[in-house]
Design an enzyme around this catalytic site. Structure first.
Site, PDB file in Angstrom:
ATOM      1  N   CYS A  21       0.848  -1.190   0.000  1.00 49.70           N
ATOM      2  CA  CYS A  21       0.000   0.000   0.000  1.00 49.70           C
ATOM      3  C   CYS A  21       0.881   1.238   0.000  1.00 49.70           C
ATOM      4  O   CYS A  21       2.112   1.152   0.095  1.00 49.70           O
ATOM      5  CB  CYS A  21      -0.956   0.017   1.200  1.00 49.70           C
ATOM      6  SG  CYS A  21      -0.122   0.179   2.787  1.00 49.70           S
ATOM      7  N   CYS A  24       3.431   1.764   2.830  1.00 51.48           N
ATOM      8  CA  CYS A  24       4.711   1.066   2.682  1.00 51.48           C
ATOM      9  C   CYS A  24       5.707   1.951   1.935  1.00 51.48           C
ATOM     10  O   CYS A  24       6.865   2.100   2.341  1.00 51.48           O
ATOM     11  CB  CYS A  24       4.514  -0.243   1.917  1.00 51.48           C
ATOM     12  SG  CYS A  24       3.381  -1.409   2.672  1.00 51.48           S
ATOM     13  N   ASP A 500      11.124  30.108 -29.044  1.00 47.68           N
ATOM     14  CA  ASP A 500      12.297  30.490 -29.815  1.00 47.68           C
ATOM     15  C   ASP A 500      11.892  30.514 -31.293  1.00 47.68           C
ATOM     16  O   ASP A 500      10.933  29.841 -31.692  1.00 47.68           O
ATOM     17  CB  ASP A 500      13.416  29.475 -29.576  1.00 47.68           C
ATOM     18  CG  ASP A 500      14.617  29.727 -30.470  1.00 47.68           C
ATOM     19  OD1 ASP A 500      15.068  30.873 -30.527  1.00 47.68           O
ATOM     20  OD2 ASP A 500      15.078  28.764 -31.102  1.00 47.68           O
ATOM     21  N   ASP A 694      15.314  24.954 -28.935  1.00 39.87           N
ATOM     22  CA  ASP A 694      16.031  23.812 -29.504  1.00 39.87           C
ATOM     23  C   ASP A 694      17.536  23.933 -29.412  1.00 39.87           C
ATOM     24  O   ASP A 694      18.250  22.953 -29.616  1.00 39.87           O
ATOM     25  CB  ASP A 694      15.654  23.635 -30.980  1.00 39.87           C
ATOM     26  CG  ASP A 694      16.305  24.687 -31.865  1.00 39.87           C
ATOM     27  OD1 ASP A 694      16.294  25.873 -31.481  1.00 39.87           O
ATOM     28  OD2 ASP A 694      16.829  24.319 -32.927  1.00 39.87           O
ATOM     29  N   ASP A 698      19.311  28.329 -25.918  1.00 39.21           N
ATOM     30  CA  ASP A 698      18.006  28.303 -25.252  1.00 39.21           C
ATOM     31  C   ASP A 698      18.057  27.612 -23.903  1.00 39.21           C
ATOM     32  O   ASP A 698      17.106  27.709 -23.118  1.00 39.21           O
ATOM     33  CB  ASP A 698      16.971  27.587 -26.128  1.00 39.21           C
ATOM     34  CG  ASP A 698      16.702  28.309 -27.434  1.00 39.21           C
ATOM     35  OD1 ASP A 698      16.668  29.553 -27.406  1.00 39.21           O
ATOM     36  OD2 ASP A 698      16.547  27.634 -28.474  1.00 39.21           O
TER      37      ASP A 698
END
Length: 806
Positions: A21, A24, A500, A694, A698
């Site tokens: 559960c 735990c 961008d 990308d 950036d």
């Protein structure tokens, strides 16, 4: 010798067995978090993994010991290999050092003898496979033989099979027991109470054994969990009934009356809870289907080309630099670069896009994608955990094992839930014993057991992780990689999108936009002449002209007397014609007059072409928009998202792109630090900001944003700095990502509502709140069935995400 210390900040996903559960998972998490050197510890009950981020110097064996001392298991296996010959000692030492640097190795010991050296290791199968170990052994020329087979993939199936056996054993004895008990003597069987004792005992002590053993482990560590509730309830019902049968005078209501017994309650509770766990285990298995499906995408055999001869071998044995033949219709078994041939490759498993992508010499192909048409010879560039497929699997696993902020509330409640329930059950029993109707002890026992059983917190523990597992798996199937559950939750809350320009809104690589020709020349002739000269140039713009001519399948003439003028252009002899290609100034210097061309755009580059002293045309080269950009940005704005372009380009170029895609807000001429400042400025309004980029430039802005999103065409640094990676260059899948985030969070809220409302309603019913008014009491058997149903309903609700429309 123990495994070497981990590197600083290393992430480990340690498989944990024995959790039943959420309590735990929380207990293990607390133990790990209190350990020096461990920065972050997230333990996920649904995925059965402990995701640990440790400082340098922490040993994997220490982490395993902590988990085991908390009362849970990390399955270990043993492997051995041997070396002989003059280099045996050196090879064994080298292998041992390599092993101790390998994730998943607990210890490595070399035993030296005069003619042979044996290396024995202990490892965690869930962290490193037997196949990977065999590869390491073979790399050092050892003859590997494992003394314990790697059954990591079978662990879930074995646990499911064990539950199934225990459940059907319980059913086998519980059905006749229930018939006998519920006949209330009408079957007139002598000694029926002793028969009930005989039938109930194996159910309680065999099928119910896991509840008692786990409850004992929790008790030894000063804790309580779901197993504690079940064990107390079953023990109370069975213990009271057994004592009543063996010592009837202590419980009888009259001189000859036999006291009531509740063997059927004890047995049916075990059977029904096992049924719930069986269904839960089956459903949990389904939540990991995305990861298993990804793992199954890699073919087991490859066709290696050596000295012109093809040889089949295991994919695990492939090495960097090998040449592999890929035939039409085959799934690509390696990450590689195309060296010969051309084809179209179905990359839908990576990108979610169904249209095959053209591949030729110099293009990259990835493991698990499908070669559609032609035959290709590829050279292996990545193996093992470095492949794109392996990285995707690792990201999905890490995201599945992480916790969303919303789960913190559920964890805090689960931590105090069991002790509170035990207290409520005890108070309920005492109230019924002292103030309830006769038989007081029977009624008190039934209410005590009913409250314990119906309040098990499984549904609460499963509410968040099951939805996260399904959500991240569904995202991966659509080409969206979530680094963690936090990103999955917060993505749906974003109000501002910063984009961008180059490589995100635009393609990021120069391409021919248009070709213009005079009345006496065709555009194809002009393009062929230009490509003939430019094929010897290394300039990216020149490469774009040549590539465009090849795409149009034009015959490119041979050039002679080639001469390059850096920064201006180039010239050469093509089919006895003197050809110049370059800027307007370059052609003007040679006395060629350039007429005005209406479509000339100062935001793009122009190649002018002169043949034999006459201007014959021009080629416009620029960074074209991605086909999906305009539609994707319009969709974002339609969803009331504020979309802003952040670019290092000049204002004129930025404004031209912004007009083309319908953007009103542009910030141009930004250096990397300026983009970070812009993100901070956008965050100043209190809204969550996502940044999509990308490039390396950036990366700082991606890290600063609340959610950093990298596109597939980007650099590794950009992807590492981001929270989400779009495996397609198509920005429109961002809408899918946002929608999936919202659907996942809606599912989690539904699950938490179901779990809370279930306990709010059912605990008072189990305590007997309706008895004074309606004379109705909830049977412990019905309580156990309802408890099992609550867990299954939560998991089933999470699985609905797999079929949700996106």
């Amino acid at each position: 010798m123990s495994a070497s210390s981990l590197s600083d900040g290393q992430h480990l996903a340690v498989p944990v067995e024995g959790m039943t559960c959420a309590a735990c998972a929380l207990r293990i998490e607390r133990k790990l978090s209190r350990t020096d050197g461990i920065d972050v510890a997230n333990v996920n009950y649904a995925t059965e993994q402990a995701l640990v981020e440790a400082k340098e110097g922490v040993l994997l064996s220490e982490i395993v010991q902590i988990i085991e001392k908390t009362g849970y298991e990390v399955r270990q296996a043993i492997a051995e290999t041997s070396f002989s010959g003059p280099k045996a000692h050196k090879l064994a030492r080298d292998l041992k050092e390599e092993l101790l640097r390998t994730n998943g190795i607990l210890s490595a010991v070399a035993t030296f003898a005069p003619e042979m050296v044996e290396v024995g290791i202990t490892y965690v199968p869930g962290m490193i496979s037997g196949k990977e170990l065999a590869r390491l052994f073979n790399a050092y020329s050892g003859s590997a033989s494992t003394t314990e087979p790697d059954r990591a993939l079978d662990t879930h199936s074995a646990r499911y099979a064990q539950l199934k056996r225990q459940f059907w054993f319980a059913v086998l004895f519980s059905i006749p027991l229930a018939i006998l008990a519920m006949s209330h003597g009408r079957l007139n069987i002598a000694g029926d109470h002793f028969i009930q004792l005989f039938l109930a005992t194996p159910v309680v002590f065999y099928s119910g054994r896991p509840f008692f053993s786990k409850a004992w482990v929790a008790l030894r560590h000063g804790a309580a969990d779901m197993n504690t509730l079940v064990a107390m309830g079953v023990a109370a019902a069975y213990g009271y009934s057994a004592a009543a049968v063996l010592f009837p005078r202590l419980f009888a209501q009259g001189p000859s009356a036999m006291p009531d017994v509740y063997f059927e309650a004890a047995a049916l509770i075990v059977a029904l809870i096992l049924l719930g766990r069986l269904l839960e285990e089956r459903a949990k298995g389904k939540t990991g289907s995305a990861i298993r499906g990804l793992l199954e995408l890699q073919p087991e055999r490859v066709r290696v080309v050596r000295d012109g001869q093809e040889t089949e071998m295991d994919a695990s044995a492939v090495e960097l630099g090998m040449l592999v033949r890929i035939r039409p219709g085959e799934r690509i078994p390696v990450d590689a670069m195309v060296m010969d041939g051309a084809s179209r490759v179905d990359e839908s498993m990576l990108t979610g896009e169904p249209i095959p992508v053209s591949k030729g010499v110099g293009d990259k192909v990835s493991t698990g994608t499908v070669n559609s048409t032609g035959t290709m010879l590829v050279q292996v560039t990545r193996t093992g955990k470095d492949t794109v497929l392996s990285q995707i699997v690792e990201l999905v696993r890490r995201a599945s094992a992480s916790k969303a902020p919303i789960q913190q509330m559920a964890d805090r409640i689960a931590a105090v839930f069991v002790p509170v329930v035990i207290a409520i059950a005890l108070v309920t029993g005492l109230v019924w014993f002292f103030f309830g109707p006769e038989p007081a002890i029977n009624n008190a026992l039934l209410r005590f057991v009913s409250v314990l059983i119906i309040a098990c917190p499984c549904a609460l523990g499963l509410a968040t992780p099951t939805a996260i597992v399904v959500g991240t798996g569904r995202a991966a199937a659509n080409g969206i990689l979530m680094k963690n559950a936090d990103a999955l939750q917060r993505l749906g809350e974003v109000k501002v999108i910063a984009l961008d320009k180059t490589g995100t809104i635009t393609a990021g690589t120069p391409a021919v936009i248009s070709v213009s020709a005079t009345a006496t020349w065709s555009s194809d002739e002009v393009l062929a002449m230009a490509a003939s000269v430019e094929q010897h140039s290394e300039h990216p713009l020149a490469r774009a002209v040549v590539d465009f001519a090849l795409e149009k399948e034009l015959v490119i003439p041979v050039v002679s007397a080639f001469e390059s003028n850096t920064g201006k252009g180039a010239r050469g002899q093509v089919n006895d014609h003197g050809v110049l290609v370059g800027s307007q100034a370059y052609l003007s210097e040679s006395g060629i007059n350039i007429p005005h061309i209406e479509w000339m755009n100062d935001a793009t580059s122009l190649f002018h072409i002169g043949v034999d002293g006459t201007h014959v045309g021009a080629i416009q080269v620029g960074d074209p928009l991605r086909a999906s950009s305009e539609h994707a940005i319009a969709a974002m704005q339609a969803d009331n998202l504020r979309v802003v372009m952040l670019t290092g380009d000049d204002t004129q170029a930025a404004d031209r792109i912004a007009r083309a895609v319908g953007l009103a807000e542009v910030r141009a001429g930004l250096l990397p630090r300026d983009k970070v400042s812009a993100i901070k400025d956008l965050q100043g309004g209190g809204d969550l900001v996502a940044m999509i980029g990308d490039g390396i430039n950036d990366a700082p802005a991606l890290a600063q944003a609340d959610i950093g999103i990298a596109v597939r065409s980007g650099t590794d640094i950009a992807m590492e700095s981001s929270d989400v990676t779009l495996m397609s260059n198509d920005l429109s899948i961002l809408k899918t990502a946002v929608l999936l985030s919202k659907l996942t969070m809606r599912t989690i809220r539904q699950n938490l509502f179901f779990a809370f409302i279930y306990n709010v309603i059912c605990i008072p019913l189990a305590a007997g709140v309706l008895f004074p008014t309606f004379g109705w009491q909830l049977s412990p058997v019905i309580a156990s069935a309802a408890m099992a149903l609550s867990s299954v309903s939560v998991v089933t609700n999470s699985l609905r995400l797999k079929a949700a429309r996106l």
